[in-house]
Motif scaffolding. Structure first.
Motif, mmCIF file in Angstrom:
data_model
loop_
_atom_site.group_PDB
_atom_site.id
_atom_site.type_symbol
_atom_site.label_atom_id
_atom_site.label_comp_id
_atom_site.label_asym_id
_atom_site.label_seq_id
_atom_site.Cartn_x
_atom_site.Cartn_y
_atom_site.Cartn_z
ATOM 1 N N MET A 1 0.850 -1.191 0.000
ATOM 2 C CA MET A 1 0.000 0.000 0.000
ATOM 3 C C MET A 1 0.889 1.245 0.000
ATOM 4 N N TYR A 30 -12.240 0.907 3.635
ATOM 5 C CA TYR A 30 -12.525 0.024 4.768
ATOM 6 C C TYR A 30 -13.499 0.699 5.720
ATOM 7 N N PRO A 34 -9.460 -2.103 9.856
ATOM 8 C CA PRO A 34 -9.536 -3.562 9.709
ATOM 9 C C PRO A 34 -8.753 -4.286 10.804
ATOM 10 N N ALA A 38 -4.216 -5.748 4.623
ATOM 11 C CA ALA A 38 -4.860 -5.455 3.356
ATOM 12 C C ALA A 38 -4.417 -6.447 2.295
ATOM 13 N N VAL A 42 -3.644 -3.663 -3.211
ATOM 14 C CA VAL A 42 -4.237 -2.372 -2.878
ATOM 15 C C VAL A 42 -3.152 -1.298 -2.896
ATOM 16 N N GLY A 45 -5.359 2.772 0.402
ATOM 17 C CA GLY A 45 -6.342 2.280 1.362
ATOM 18 C C GLY A 45 -6.977 3.447 2.096
ATOM 19 N N GLN A 73 0.760 -1.234 7.002
ATOM 20 C CA GLN A 73 0.613 -1.711 5.620
ATOM 21 C C GLN A 73 1.721 -1.181 4.707
ATOM 22 N N ALA A 368 -14.997 -4.062 3.656
ATOM 23 C CA ALA A 368 -14.152 -3.531 2.587
ATOM 24 C C ALA A 368 -15.006 -3.222 1.365
#
Length: 412
Positions: A1, A30, A34, A38, A42, A45, A73, A368
């Motif tokens: 990400m 999201y 989360p 991920a 992606v 995000g 991420q 998501a």
């Protein structure tokens, strides 16, 4: 990400996703932070929160929680996204959340730019305009939760933050990214409001903040960000993917904005089935979500359930029951209605209003959302599951025929 975004409501987050998808990024939104990692493909995000009107301390806590997840991420840059009409109060939440994020990221300069000229939001001399009207003359002064009574963003943000607020004028922006970058570095203030009156200005600002770890603004400020990653060879050449969805469609509207009320009026004038919800009846328990869902499921075409009253009617209901009680009860009503509609076979669901859309997403327990093509400026089609697509519209966005247009685009 690559890009990590934190949105203070659901429709604004999907608006941001729409901007990034149009620029070629693969985007997932999201619903809250989360629990797990991920997906590996992606590129941007967006953690969508309902933090715009919650208590300041809770908004800060949730935003920092989202930031921690996005950092995990591997994100290289972070964007705090709020409404293009800067919806907040003198107490927050935009300033306090931005300060907390800046402290966590050790950011010494942070721009504030809610402008999006394509949707009529521009900033000149630090003042926010909606079309040809100052913000406080646009109808936003009557917002039931975040009435915007001052168009000077420097002054409004200054009420919410510890230090002063700087400004980069349009004349500087028009000289290009290098000039903006130098002006930003020369600022005495950590937070800086930047003018933008054209979409080209947003592209310049995006280039100017390529090396800044944190920026804030409306979805328009993201126009120039994908190009920075593309120039580094970091974006996929395949771009985003999308497929539509056949099946029954319905619309839910809890927004009281001028734009949404016009869309409701157009929907009625076009002969579509509509059900107006009386907030007093909902609060008294005389009308519930099951009643509304049963009504929708028994109708053909594009049925609409709405509680989009004019500001005077909204204030009268709030005076009788209290602002928080009305908001909570109506959010719960629309959330349950959405759950019952999807359980009853609806595969295309359209919602109008940021708070309403957030409540609907929470009611559906969707974690998501895959951002798809644009329906109207600022409003994308969204896939929420194998057999469910959504349109989550901010109250102020969309053309008068938005409901019909959204139904068609969601079908692919």
């Amino acid at each position: 990400m690559l890009l990590g975004c934190i949105g203070d409501d659901f429709t604004g987050s999907s608006d941001l996703g729409n901007t990034l998808v149009k620029a070629g990024m693969r985007v997932v939104q999201y619903s809250g932070t989360p629990a797990g990692p991920a997906a590996p493909d992606v590129e941007a995000g967006i953690v969508a929160l309902k933090s715009r009107t919650m208590p300041v301390a809770e908004a800060v806590r949730l935003s920092l929680e989202a930031l921690d997840w996005l950092r995990a991420q591997g994100c290289r840059q972070f964007l705090f996204k709020y409404c293009s009409t800067f919806d907040s109060t003198p107490q927050g939440n935009i300033g306090p959340v931005a300060e907390a994020l800046a402290d966590a990221l050790d950011a010494d300069r942070v721009i504030f730019c809610p402008a999006f000229p394509a949707t009529g939001r521009t900033i000149y001399q630090g003042h926010l305009f909606v079309g040809d009207r100052l913000l406080n003359e646009s109808g936003m002064q009557n917002h039931p939760l975040t009435p915007m009574t001052d168009p000077d963003l420097r002054r409004w943000l200054g009420l919410q933050t510890k230090g002063g607020v700087g400004h980069i004028p349009a004349a500087t922006v028009w000289q290009g990214a290098d000039t903006v970058r130098a002006a930003l570095a020369a600022q005495d203030h950590r937070f800086v409001v930047t003018d933008a009156v054209r979409d080209e200005d947003l592209a310049v600002l995006g280039q100017a903040v390529a090396d800044q770890v944190l920026l804030t603004g409306g979805s328009g400020i993201a126009l120039g960000l994908p190009g920075n990653f593309r120039a580094q060879g970091l974006l996929s050449t395949e771009g985003p993917r999308w497929r539509g969805q056949a099946g029954p469609v319905a619309a839910l509207s809890g927004s009281c904005s001028r734009a949404t009320r016009s869309q409701v009026d157009r929907h009625i004038a076009d002969g579509n089935p509509v059900l107006e919800i009386d907030p007093d009846a909902v609060l008294a328990g005389r009308t519930d979500a099951r009643d509304a869902a049963d009504w929708v499921l028994s109708r053909q075409g594009l049925p609409l359930v709405y509680s989009s009253a004019d500001p005077d009617a909204v204030r009268a209901v709030q005076a009788r029951h209290g602002t928080e009680a009305v908001a909570h009860k109506l959010d719960a009503f629309f959330a349950e209605c959405a759950r019952l509609l999807v359980a009853g076979g609806v595969t295309r669901l359209i919602t109008a209003g940021g708070e309403t859309s957030g409540a609907v997403v929470e009611g559906l327990s969707v974690e998501a959302l895959e951002i798809g093509p644009e329906i109207d400026p600022g409003v994308p089609a969204i896939r929420a599951g194998e057999n469910l697509v959504l349109a989550l519209k901010s109250g102020n966005f969309g053309a008068e025929d938005f409901f019909a247009k959204a139904a068609e685009r969601l079908a692919g």
